[in-house]
Structure formats: structure tokens, C-alpha cells
Design a protein around this motif. Structure first.
Motif: not given
Length: 71
Positions: A27-43
Motif C-alpha cells: 500500500k505504501r509503495a502504491k501511494v508513493e508511486r502515485g505521488l511521484a506520478q502526480a509530481r510529473d505533470r508533463s506525463a
């Protein structure tokens, strides 16, 4: 007859809980991946493009006669 299990026990997270081992880490890894993805707005896919895709799906479903409910 199935044994009675309290709701609190069903939701326990741990080695012996029904949720099982490794859930917290997953669960922690999933949330961290989502946060990292949200930081990269170009993607990110632009909202108008997403809405255009949904409209196309609705038009196709109507064209082939499938019924759907819009909430």
C-alpha cells in the motif's frame, strides 16, 4: 456453520491478520508511486483529451445499441 469473526479482526493488518503479510508495504509503495506520478505533470493526459475519449465511448455504445446509466 462458519465461525464468527469480528469486523475489527477482519481489518487487522499484520502477520497474523486476515489481510496478510506485506499489505502495508504494498500500500505504501502504491501511494508513493502515485505521488511521484502526480509530481510529473508533463506525463499527465490533458483533461479535455480524457473527456473526448469518454464521449467517443458513449457515442459508440449508443451506436451499437448498448444502454448505459449516467449518474
Amino acid at each position: 456453520m462458519a465461525p464468527q469473526v469480528e469486523a475489527r479482526e477482519k481489518l487487522e493488518v499484520g502477520d497474523d491478520g486476515p489481510v496478510g503479510r506485506g499489505y502495508d508495504g504494498w500500500k505504501r509503495a502504491k501511494v508513493e508511486r502515485g505521488l511521484a506520478q502526480a509530481r510529473d505533470r508533463s506525463a499527465m493526459i490533458p483533461a479535455d483529451e480524457v473527456l473526448r475519449g469518454f464521449r467517443m465511448i458513449v457515442k459508440i455504445n449508443v451506436a451499437i445499441g448498448q444502454r448505459y446509466v449516467v449518474a
